[in-house]
Design a protein around this motif. Structure first.
Motif, PDB file in Angstrom:
ATOM      1  N   TYR A 185      14.824  -6.292 -14.725  1.00  9.27           N
ATOM      2  CA  TYR A 185      14.854  -6.705 -16.135  1.00  9.27           C
ATOM      3  C   TYR A 185      13.971  -7.211 -15.964  1.00  9.27           C
ATOM      4  O   TYR A 185      13.365  -7.909 -15.662  1.00  9.27           O
ATOM      5  CB  TYR A 185      16.359  -6.554 -15.764  1.00  9.27           C
ATOM      6  CG  TYR A 185      16.775  -8.180 -15.738  1.00  9.27           C
ATOM      7  CD1 TYR A 185      16.102  -9.760 -15.858  1.00  9.27           C
ATOM      8  CD2 TYR A 185      17.855  -8.097 -14.148  1.00  9.27           C
ATOM      9  CE1 TYR A 185      17.021 -10.189 -14.619  1.00  9.27           C
ATOM     10  CE2 TYR A 185      17.625  -9.039 -13.654  1.00  9.27           C
ATOM     11  CZ  TYR A 185      17.207 -10.666 -13.480  1.00  9.27           C
ATOM     12  OH  TYR A 185      17.447 -11.311 -12.559  1.00  9.27           O
ATOM     13  N   GLY A 189      16.268 -11.324 -18.392  1.00  8.63           N
ATOM     14  CA  GLY A 189      17.307 -10.033 -18.773  1.00  8.63           C
ATOM     15  C   GLY A 189      18.602  -9.969 -19.787  1.00  8.63           C
ATOM     16  O   GLY A 189      19.343  -9.839 -19.878  1.00  8.63           O
ATOM     17  N   MET A 228      20.184  -6.492 -20.456  1.00 14.67           N
ATOM     18  CA  MET A 228      19.511  -4.920 -19.719  1.00 14.67           C
ATOM     19  C   MET A 228      19.527  -5.789 -18.167  1.00 14.67           C
ATOM     20  O   MET A 228      19.087  -5.219 -17.303  1.00 14.67           O
ATOM     21  CB  MET A 228      17.152  -5.681 -19.982  1.00 14.67           C
ATOM     22  CG  MET A 228      17.207  -5.082 -21.145  1.00 14.67           C
ATOM     23  SD  MET A 228      17.407  -3.084 -21.166  1.00 14.67           S
ATOM     24  CE  MET A 228      16.421  -2.119 -20.122  1.00 14.67           C
TER      25      MET A 228
END
Length: 298
Positions: A185, A189, A228
């Motif tokens: 990610y 993230g 993510m």
């Protein structure tokens, strides 16, 4: 209604066609090959051979129908790095449809994406205006600004997920993690994507054809924000590979053509869409679909 659907054999189109047929509509689906035509006809629709470069054929398909749903997009060009070229081709198609349908009041339902709202610093709503000079912005605006066509645009999240999704962003991320042995990610993230199920999106396209007012922007979003990191963690668990952050300077190397999109923060609301059309998502969420495992059986 007789509905002309571009992209009828694709991921979302393969759900839109049966949704329309179940509601009693006739469907003519654009197919760019005999194999695609066979898929369209297997679902009970009539296939029309052609592609996005066949503007005369597209005009004829629109003229012979009561409504148009435009789903097709030159994804191959986009993934090859020419997103603007694919967007320019899309604008040409939209203008051809608008010219053909001018003065008829017929429905024209276009398609856009929630990543066009990226990095606003807040949750995007249906009232957002996308600049003409952004990819796909001019095509979107041409449809919703049309005065003599009942134009609306369905805005799809980057993760339209289901068993029908074999070539979208999630399969690409799974493929990257499988090939590299790591599920990554960007940064910390915490950047967010919205998400929606293919079957819920198909119902929204049908409702748009049937009753969306002219100028409507409709968000096919069931989940406003999935980070993510959450997506990468499930992919890592399901593949049995580590999950790690990747710095910005390595994103292009790792994610390839998806690098720019993976880094975007684009939480999106669909509350006004729900209120306008009575649309309520009812299918599984993104992480639930990932945990179901079918993305990892391919």
């Amino acid at each position: 209604m007789k509905v002309f659907v571009t992209g009828a054999s694709g991921h979302v189109g393969s759900a839109v066609v049966p949704e329309l047929l179940r509601a009693g509509h006739q469907v003519v689906g654009l197919a760019r090959s005999e194999a695609s035509a066979a898929k369209v006809e297997a679902r009970g629709a009539t296939a029309r051979l052609g592609d996005l470069d066949d503007l005369d054929g597209l005009r004829k398909g629109a003229a012979e129908s009561d409504a148009v749903i435009h789903l097709a997009f030159k994804h191959d060009e986009m993934y090859a790095g020419d997103y603007q070229g694919a967007a320019d081709a899309d604008l040409t198609v939209v203008r051809a449809f608008l010219d053909e349908l001018a003065g008829t009041g017929k429905p024209l339902v276009g398609t856009s994406g929630t990543l066009s709202y990226s990095d606003l610093g807040r949750t995007a709503t249906e009232e957002e205006r996308v600049p003409d000079d952004s990819p796909r912005g001019a095509a979107r605006n041409a449809i919703i600004d049309a005065r003599d066509v009942r134009g609306s645009v369905v805005v799809l999240p980057p993760t339209v997920h289901s068993r029908l999704d074999t070539a979208g962003f999630i399969p690409i991320l799974v493929g990257i993690a499988r090939a590299t042995g790591i599920s990554c990610y960007p940064g910390d993230g915490t950047n967010r994507w919205s998400a929606g199920h293919t079957l819920d999106a198909a119902r929204l396209y049908r409702l748009a054809v049937e009753k969306a007012p002219a100028g409507s922007v409709l968000h096919a979003v069931a989940e406003e924000a999935v980070t993510m990191r959450e997506i990468a963690e499930v992919i890592g668990r399901e593949l049995g590979v580590p999950t790690e952050s990747i710095p910005a300077e390595r994103a292009q190397e790792h994610f390839g053509a998806l690098a720019f999109m993976v880094s975007r923060d684009s939480p999106t609301s669909a509350e006004r869409t729900k209120a306008l059309l009575g649309w309520e998502p009812r299918e599984p969420g993104l992480l639930e679909d990932l945990e179901a495992g079918f993305y990892f059986e391919r």
